[in-house]
Design an enzyme around this catalytic site. Structure first.
Site, mmCIF file in Angstrom:
data_model
loop_
_atom_site.group_PDB
_atom_site.id
_atom_site.type_symbol
_atom_site.label_atom_id
_atom_site.label_comp_id
_atom_site.label_asym_id
_atom_site.label_seq_id
_atom_site.Cartn_x
_atom_site.Cartn_y
_atom_site.Cartn_z
ATOM 1 N N ALA A 67 0.863 -1.173 0.000
ATOM 2 C CA ALA A 67 0.000 0.000 0.000
ATOM 3 C C ALA A 67 0.906 1.230 0.000
ATOM 4 C CB ALA A 67 -0.893 -0.016 1.237
ATOM 5 N N GLY A 112 0.590 -5.019 0.841
ATOM 6 C CA GLY A 112 -0.601 -5.130 -0.009
ATOM 7 C C GLY A 112 -0.330 -5.830 -1.334
ATOM 8 N N GLU A 115 -0.604 -9.399 -0.488
ATOM 9 C CA GLU A 115 -2.035 -9.658 -0.215
ATOM 10 C C GLU A 115 -2.838 -9.730 -1.514
ATOM 11 O OE1 GLU A 115 -1.945 -6.350 2.587
ATOM 12 O OE2 GLU A 115 -2.960 -7.658 4.030
ATOM 13 N N GLU A 135 4.554 -5.003 7.312
ATOM 14 C CA GLU A 135 3.781 -3.960 7.990
ATOM 15 C C GLU A 135 4.237 -3.676 9.423
ATOM 16 O OE1 GLU A 135 2.511 -6.303 6.078
ATOM 17 O OE2 GLU A 135 1.004 -5.446 4.747
HETATM 18 N N1 COA Z 1 4.559 3.185 -0.679
HETATM 19 C C1 COA Z 1 4.926 4.375 -1.200
HETATM 20 N N2 COA Z 1 6.061 4.553 -1.904
HETATM 21 C C2 COA Z 1 6.832 3.477 -2.089
HETATM 22 C C3 COA Z 1 6.508 2.211 -1.576
HETATM 23 C C4 COA Z 1 5.305 2.083 -0.840
HETATM 24 N N3 COA Z 1 4.899 0.932 -0.337
HETATM 25 N N4 COA Z 1 7.508 1.353 -1.909
HETATM 26 C C5 COA Z 1 8.400 2.054 -2.610
HETATM 27 N N5 COA Z 1 8.009 3.349 -2.724
HETATM 28 C C6 COA Z 1 8.680 4.440 -3.412
HETATM 29 C C7 COA Z 1 9.887 4.946 -2.636
HETATM 30 O O1 COA Z 1 9.475 5.861 -1.645
HETATM 31 C C8 COA Z 1 10.664 5.589 -3.741
HETATM 32 O O2 COA Z 1 10.077 6.837 -4.049
HETATM 33 P P1 COA Z 1 10.995 8.154 -4.303
HETATM 34 O O3 COA Z 1 11.881 7.774 -5.468
HETATM 35 O O4 COA Z 1 10.011 9.224 -4.623
HETATM 36 O O5 COA Z 1 11.770 8.349 -3.048
HETATM 37 C C9 COA Z 1 10.434 4.676 -4.924
HETATM 38 O O6 COA Z 1 9.238 3.974 -4.629
HETATM 39 C C10 COA Z 1 11.534 3.660 -5.135
HETATM 40 O O7 COA Z 1 11.725 2.943 -3.922
HETATM 41 P P2 COA Z 1 13.135 2.794 -3.170
HETATM 42 O O8 COA Z 1 12.868 2.547 -1.718
HETATM 43 O O9 COA Z 1 14.019 3.949 -3.511
HETATM 44 O O10 COA Z 1 13.695 1.479 -3.888
HETATM 45 P P3 COA Z 1 14.733 0.433 -3.283
HETATM 46 O O11 COA Z 1 15.129 -0.441 -4.409
HETATM 47 O O12 COA Z 1 15.817 1.144 -2.526
HETATM 48 O O13 COA Z 1 13.926 -0.423 -2.194
HETATM 49 C C11 COA Z 1 12.010 -1.650 -1.400
HETATM 50 C C12 COA Z 1 12.865 -1.239 -2.607
HETATM 51 C C13 COA Z 1 10.790 -2.412 -1.913
HETATM 52 C C14 COA Z 1 12.830 -2.573 -0.473
HETATM 53 C C15 COA Z 1 11.589 -0.401 -0.627
HETATM 54 O O14 COA Z 1 11.027 0.531 -1.545
HETATM 55 C C16 COA Z 1 10.566 -0.647 0.453
HETATM 56 O O15 COA Z 1 10.912 -1.140 1.514
HETATM 57 N N6 COA Z 1 9.295 -0.279 0.207
HETATM 58 C C17 COA Z 1 8.233 -0.377 1.179
HETATM 59 C C18 COA Z 1 7.747 -1.791 1.313
HETATM 60 C C19 COA Z 1 6.693 -1.887 2.376
HETATM 61 O O16 COA Z 1 6.919 -1.663 3.538
HETATM 62 N N7 COA Z 1 5.469 -2.233 1.946
HETATM 63 C C20 COA Z 1 4.353 -2.417 2.833
HETATM 64 C C21 COA Z 1 3.602 -1.149 2.961
HETATM 65 S S1 COA Z 1 2.251 -1.320 4.103
#
Ligand code: COA
Length: 261
Positions: A67, A112, A115, A135
């Site tokens: 999400a 999500g 999910e 989460e």
């Molecule tokens: N919600 C909003 N934005 C998200 C996102 C999410 N769940 N997952 C990634 N993004 C965004 C990042 O903020 C970033 O945006 P920006 O370039 O404007 O800063 C962009 O997507 C790229 O992500 P980034 O974190 O730079 O890539 P990465 O390769 O370093 O890491 C992940 C990849 C998936 C490990 C990392 O993005 C992450 O941990 N995301 C969240 C996962 C999560 O907790 N999901 C559950 C949410 S309830």
């Protein structure tokens, strides 16, 4: 209809490809994307020319990275409840629409995103995919069914480890625990999913819908209740023209031609 964050591509073989497209945010599901998903799934459900769905994410990095955390950060509890209930309804439609679906997991399937994949009938992942429910690392819990569907699919112990550590696993481990059905190379992913669905769609449509329904209903029922449900569904299948055709074709040593009635 065109969408901002989705690409919906019906195909002549009846297998529509639905791609979540917000690659700059790793396809994270914001409110607008959920709204579009709702619309696309309603269309898929009501359009008889669409017989199955493949869900995937745009780009090479992510299926869906969860999400949208920027949106979640702003929610008060009432809004949070509305968001989760709405998402749960949309996801449940995918799960119960009576048409088979495959999640083509082309990268991160987190929160999500996992999910959403759990609501598909089957899951196929690329080797570099990462799957998890992170989460708790953010101080929340899954809100689109993760605490309910994950234990039903992989068992209580494995689900609790994923849900409580918040750590992601790779595709090989996901395959080992039954979270994904197959692991295939990225360049083969969509075609492999199509092939899987073609095998399913070669079978009698009413029987397919009855199997999916019986599994869905039975998983939450006592065994005797589930067995009664199965007997009733079996009787419905026995009343179809496709039953006559399937058995006649077998006896005549030819391929059946099913019509979905
Ligand atoms: N919600 C909003 N934005 C998200 C996102 C999410 N769940 N997952 C990634 N993004 C965004 C990042 O903020 C970033 O945006 P920006 O370039 O404007 O800063 C962009 O997507 C790229 O992500 P980034 O974190 O730079 O890539 P990465 O390769 O370093 O890491 C992940 C990849 C998936 C490990 C990392 O993005 C992450 O941990 N995301 C969240 C996962 C999560 O907790 N999901 C559950 C949410 S309830």
């Amino acid at each position: 209809m065109s969408y901002s964050h989705l690409v919906f591509e019906p195909a002549p073989d009846g297998i529509a490809l639905l791609t979540v497209r917000r690659p700059e945010k790793l396809n994270a599901l914001n409110r607008e994307t959920i709204r579009e998903l709702d619309d696309a799934l309603r269309r898929a459900e009501s359009d008889p020319s669409i017989r199955a769905l493949i869900l995937t994410g745009a780009g090479e990095k992510a299926f869906v990275a969860g999400a949208d955390i920027a949106e979640l950060a702003e929610l008060d509890p009432v809004e949070a409840r509305e968001l989760t209930l709405r998402g749960q309804r949309v996801f449940r439609r995918l799960e119960t629409m009576g048409k088979p679906s495959v999640a083509a997991i082309n990268g991160y399937a987190l929160g999500g995103g996992l999910e959403l994949a759990l609501c598909c009938t089957l899951r196929v992942a690329v080797p570099q995919a990462r799957l998890g429910q992170p989460e708790v690392k953010l101080g929340i819990i899954p809100g689109y069914g993760g605490t309910q569907r994950l234990p039903r699919l992989v068992g209580r112990g494995r689900a609790l480890e994923l849900l409580l550590t918040g750590e992601a696993i790779d595709a090989a481990e996901a395959h080992r625990i039954g979270l994904v059905n197959h692991v295939v190379a990225p360049e083969e992913l969509i075609e492999f999913c199509r092939g899987l669905l073609r095998k399913i769609l070669a079978n009698a449509p009413v029987a397919l819908a009855l199997v999916m329904d019986a599994v869905d209903a039975g998983l939450d029922a006592a065994l005797d209740e589930g067995l009664r449900y199965e007997a009733a569904a079996f009787a419905v299948s026995a009343a179809t023209q496709d039953r006559r055709e399937g058995m006649r074709a077998f006896l005549e040593k030819r391929a059946p031609v099913f019509r979905g009635n």
